[in-house]
Design an enzyme around this catalytic site. Structure first.
Site, mmCIF file in Angstrom:
data_model
loop_
_atom_site.group_PDB
_atom_site.id
_atom_site.type_symbol
_atom_site.label_atom_id
_atom_site.label_comp_id
_atom_site.label_asym_id
_atom_site.label_seq_id
_atom_site.Cartn_x
_atom_site.Cartn_y
_atom_site.Cartn_z
ATOM 1 N N ASP A 42 22.252 -7.256 34.998
ATOM 2 C CA ASP A 42 22.174 -6.172 34.022
ATOM 3 C C ASP A 42 22.410 -6.798 32.657
ATOM 4 O OD1 ASP A 42 22.438 -2.899 33.971
ATOM 5 O OD2 ASP A 42 23.362 -3.915 32.257
ATOM 6 N N ARG B 188 21.387 1.890 23.448
ATOM 7 C CA ARG B 188 19.926 1.770 23.334
ATOM 8 C C ARG B 188 19.325 3.114 22.969
ATOM 9 N NH1 ARG B 188 19.047 -2.362 28.345
ATOM 10 N NH2 ARG B 188 19.525 -4.130 27.027
ATOM 11 N N SER C 285 16.387 -4.454 28.609
ATOM 12 C CA SER C 285 16.991 -4.524 29.933
ATOM 13 C C SER C 285 16.637 -5.810 30.689
ATOM 14 C CB SER C 285 16.501 -3.320 30.722
ATOM 15 O OG SER C 285 16.336 -3.629 32.069
ATOM 16 N N ASP D 17 25.991 2.819 39.974
ATOM 17 C CA ASP D 17 26.262 3.587 38.757
ATOM 18 C C ASP D 17 25.006 4.158 38.087
ATOM 19 O OD1 ASP D 17 25.246 1.143 38.007
ATOM 20 O OD2 ASP D 17 26.922 0.530 36.758
ATOM 21 N N HIS D 18 23.845 3.584 38.376
ATOM 22 C CA HIS D 18 22.616 4.027 37.702
ATOM 23 C C HIS D 18 21.960 5.209 38.409
ATOM 24 C CE1 HIS D 18 22.968 0.237 35.593
ATOM 25 N NE2 HIS D 18 21.889 0.467 34.897
ATOM 26 N N ARG E 289 15.862 -5.759 33.802
ATOM 27 C CA ARG E 289 15.184 -5.328 35.024
ATOM 28 C C ARG E 289 14.042 -6.277 35.403
ATOM 29 N NH1 ARG E 289 13.478 0.179 32.016
ATOM 30 N NH2 ARG E 289 15.733 0.118 31.824
HETATM 31 C C1 MIC Z 1 19.511 -0.618 30.994
HETATM 32 O O1 MIC Z 1 20.442 -0.349 30.270
HETATM 33 O O2 MIC Z 1 18.327 -0.620 30.606
HETATM 34 C C2 MIC Z 1 19.798 -0.966 32.421
HETATM 35 C C3 MIC Z 1 19.250 0.091 33.255
HETATM 36 O O3 MIC Z 1 21.172 -1.031 32.641
HETATM 37 C C4 MIC Z 1 19.166 -2.313 32.671
HETATM 38 C C5 MIC Z 1 19.089 -2.725 34.049
HETATM 39 C C6 MIC Z 1 17.999 -2.088 34.800
HETATM 40 O O4 MIC Z 1 16.934 -1.822 34.261
HETATM 41 O O5 MIC Z 1 18.210 -1.908 35.983
HETATM 42 C C7 MIC Z 1 19.745 -3.472 31.893
HETATM 43 O O6 MIC Z 1 20.202 -3.272 30.799
HETATM 44 O O7 MIC Z 1 19.649 -4.618 32.318
HETATM 45 FE FE1 SF4 Z 2 24.178 1.813 32.426
HETATM 46 FE FE2 SF4 Z 2 22.534 0.121 31.165
HETATM 47 FE FE3 SF4 Z 2 23.320 2.411 30.031
HETATM 48 FE FE4 SF4 Z 2 25.046 0.481 30.355
HETATM 49 S S1 SF4 Z 2 23.216 0.408 29.073
HETATM 50 S S2 SF4 Z 2 25.406 2.637 30.767
HETATM 51 S S3 SF4 Z 2 24.427 -0.388 32.288
HETATM 52 S S4 SF4 Z 2 22.074 2.192 31.845
#
Ligand code: MIC
Ligand code: SF4
Length: 641
Positions: A119, A379, A533, A64-65, A535
């Site tokens: 995630d 975010r 995140s 999805d990313h 990550r």
């Molecule tokens: C995000 O919202 O920052 C992400 C991308 O979903 C991350 C995960 C990632 O960095 O792969 C998260 O929230 O954990």
């Molecule tokens: Fe995707 Fe993270 Fe954004 Fe949710 S917050 S839509 S999991 S990138």
């Protein structure tokens, strides 16, 4: 005495430790989820463990990313993930099937079960009475192999929702109010359990909005009871068999309590550039808006999109506004396409994106310079949208839709009667984009493109750790600062040497070069270091650059665990004022680090440049000390084997 819901689920999954807040516990994991940006690493780690099939009840790999395929990298990763899932007993949610949290809530969530996801927004499924926790990929890999998940037993905070939501005031406003009160670190070490009469108006997708943004509070997770509304949702999803009633015992108590009067709640909005920068909408009403985006795992449900369609029907968005819509899943997409709501939104001028994270993670739709972007997301960290110095505001789809029509931030209550959308009796069910694992795994070959590089391992900690302070940063540094995402960098998630060239570049473009020249060293930070995140690249890539320890006032939960997993020692100041005693470029030394970590909670640091000693603390358990000394969890597992 009876138990609250969170403690009941933890208790029924406890495999180690005592349920005393602050102590380390271990729980059994029933389900896991990964997404593509963290998944490739998690699966490489799982592969390194040499276990033939996952041992969880359900494991799902979502894509999805990284959906923008501007080069071969993302497509390579998708193919790797698909073949890997097929071979190892994992469901594969194909690109186009939707955002992991939305799809998981729809198709896999189950009250009373545990879910661990790579995630940070994994708590979304807490909206359906699950104990759903975000963690780093390596912790997911261990859980897939049947290992326990270790965490600090959180305090359980009861959130009493009193009264009823007023028209146009939504679940998003509930969580924004929580953020206004508690800030982005207010949830650290806590689980928020919602209860009270306000629950009756909150359908499961709305509950998912609230639990989703528990991540922004820094919480371990958030949970709702499984009640009549939950049952209705499971029935509509054709999954009533997975439903069970789950409530707290009437005589149970909480470690802390919060009361929220829904009658008094009004539309709220988070201003740039932190989700806790929340003010009443009235404070910013009339601000011109250049972009409106509805979607993300927070607010992209069928009900969110139907509401948007109802507001837009027969109208045209303002000429200054570019509006995007992202249905959270294929289920949502097909339903709004069939019933004509999609047509209404296209006709009004909205730009329709595929089901995925998209603009939320900076994969396209960077807003114009200096302009306001209004988003129903979770975010708004500076630069995350892809535009340096961006002005991203977070609010409900209701506020987004109203503002898209006027071109200025608008209170939706001015639109008249609230077109409340009911939960559908029956969702459209077709799991054709969810692939089951192969019945003949030995015949499946894993396809790896050139983007997939082997996983680097750290060396064990030397006896004396010595090096320069490579960077000194302030409070609330996010993992987006440490390891940025976006269309250019995200495709490198399977290639640690390449992605490490971007570590901290948002803060200091010279960081990677300096780290390599100096042969590694230390980073010094303020409060809540590593928030946001999950990550693990924010630990993995700095580890690759030679980072040995971070020294901060406090460190966010998931990042803290990721640092340990990759052999970086997380340390805090015994006296926060000592933060001022270290400058960037100072040479620091920790002698006999193993001995010091094993002996107690204190660690003495020598600032060689200034000729001073500074008292540090660590909160590592004996298990975690072993891991950091070995240079990370994979090393430790290998040593143990
Ligand atoms: C995000 O919202 O920052 C992400 C991308 O979903 C991350 C995960 C990632 O960095 O792969 C998260 O929230 O954990
Ligand atoms: Fe995707 Fe993270 Fe954004 Fe949710 S917050 S839509 S999991 S990138």
């Amino acid at each position: 005495m009876g138990e609250n819901l969170a403690r009941k689920i933890i208790g029924s999954h406890l495999v180690g430790g005592k349920m005393v807040p602050g102590e380390e516990i271990a729980i059994r994991i029933d389900q896991t989820l990964t997404q593509d940006a963290t998944g490739t690493m998690a699966y490489l780690q799982f592969e390194a463990m040499g276990i033939p099939q996952v041992k969880t009840q359900v494991s799902v790999s979502y894509v999805d990313h990284n959906m923008l395929q501007t080069g071969f990298e993302n497509a390579d990763d998708h193919r790797f993930l698909q073949t890997f899932a097929s071979k190892y007993g994992i469901y594969f949610s194909r690109p186009g099937n939707g955002i992991c949290h939305q799809v998981h809530l729809e198709r896999f969530s189950a009250p009373g079960m545990t879910l661990l996801g790579s995630d940070s927004h994994t708590p979304t499924s807490g909206g359906a009475g699950m104990l759903a926790i975000g963690a780093g990929g390596l912790d997911i890999a261990v859980a897939m192999g049947g290992g326990a998940f270790y965490l600090t037993m959180p305090k359980i905070v009861g959130v009493h929702l009193k009264g009823r939501l007023q028209p146009w005031v939504t679940a998003k406003d509930i969580i924004l109010e929580m953020l206004r009160r508690l800030t982005v670190k207010g949830g650290v070490g806590k689980i928020f359990e919602y209860f009270g009469e306000g629950l009756q108006d909150l359908e499961v997708p709305a509950r998912g909005t609230i639990t989703n943004m528990g991540a922004e509070l820094g919480a371990t997770t958030c949970i709702f009871p499984s009640d009549a509304n939950t049952r209705k949702y499971f029935r509509a999803q054709g999954r009533e068999a997975a439903w069970q009633e789950l409530q707290r015992d009437p005589d149970s108590t909480y470690d802390e309590m919060i009361e929220l009067d829904l009658n008094a709640l009004e539309p709220l909005i988070a201003k740039p550039s932190s989700p806790d920068n929340v003010v009443p909408l009235s404070e910013v009403e009339g601000t011109p808006v250049a972009q409106v985006c509805i979607g993300s795992c927070t607010n992209s449900s069928y009900m969110d999109l139907m509401l948007t369609a109802t507001v837009l029907r027969g109208k045209t968005i303002a000429p200054e506004v570019s509006m995007t819509l992202t249905p959270g899943s294929k289920q949502v997409y097909t339903m709004i396409a069939r019933n004509g709501a999609l047509t209404d939104m296209i006709a009004a001028g909205a730009r329709i994106l595929e089901s995925g994270c998209g603009p939320c993670i900076g994969m396209g739709q960077a807003p114009p310079t200096g302009a306001v972007s209004l988003r129903s997301f979770n975010r708004n960290f500076e630069g995350r949208s892809g535009t340096p110095g961006d002005q991203v505001y977070l609010c409900s789809p209701e506020v987004c839709a109203a503002s898209a029509l006027t071109g200025v931030i608008t209170d939706p209550r001015k639109l008249g009667a609230y077109p409340k959308v009911e939960l559908p009796e029956e969702y459209m069910l077709d799991d054709n984009m969810l692939l089951s694992p192969s019945k003949e795994p030995e015949k499946v070959a894993i396809l790896r493109g050139p983007n997939i590089k082997p996983l680097p391992l750290a060396a064990a900690q030397p006896n004396t750790v010595r090096g320069e302070v490579l960077l000194k940063v302030g409070d609330n540094i996010t993992t987006d600062h440490i390891m940025p995402a976006g269309a250019k960098i995200l495709p490198l998630r399977s290639n640690v040497p390449a992605i490490s060239e971007y570590v901290f570049t948002r803060v200091d473009p010279e960081f990677p070069k300096r780290a390599k020249e100096k042969g590694g060293g230390f980073v010094v930070g303020g409060e809540n270091y590593g928030q946001g995140s999950s990550r693990e690249h924010a630990a993995l890539a700095p580890m690759y650059l030679g980072l040995r320890a971070v020294i901060c006032k406090s460190i966010a939960r998931i990042h803290y665990a990721n640092l340990i997993n990759f052999g970086i020692v997380p340390l805090t100041f015994a006296d926060k004022a000592d933060y001022d005693q270290i400058a960037q470029g100072d040479v620091l030394e920790i002698a006999d680090i193993g001995g010091q970590l094993n002996r107690g909670k204190r660690v003495t640091l020598v600032n060689v440049t200034k000729g001073t000693e500074i008292a540090l603390e660590h909160a590592l358990t004996p298990r975690q000390v072993k891991i950091v000394l070995a240079g990370g969890l994979l090393n430790e597992i290998k040593q143990g084997a």
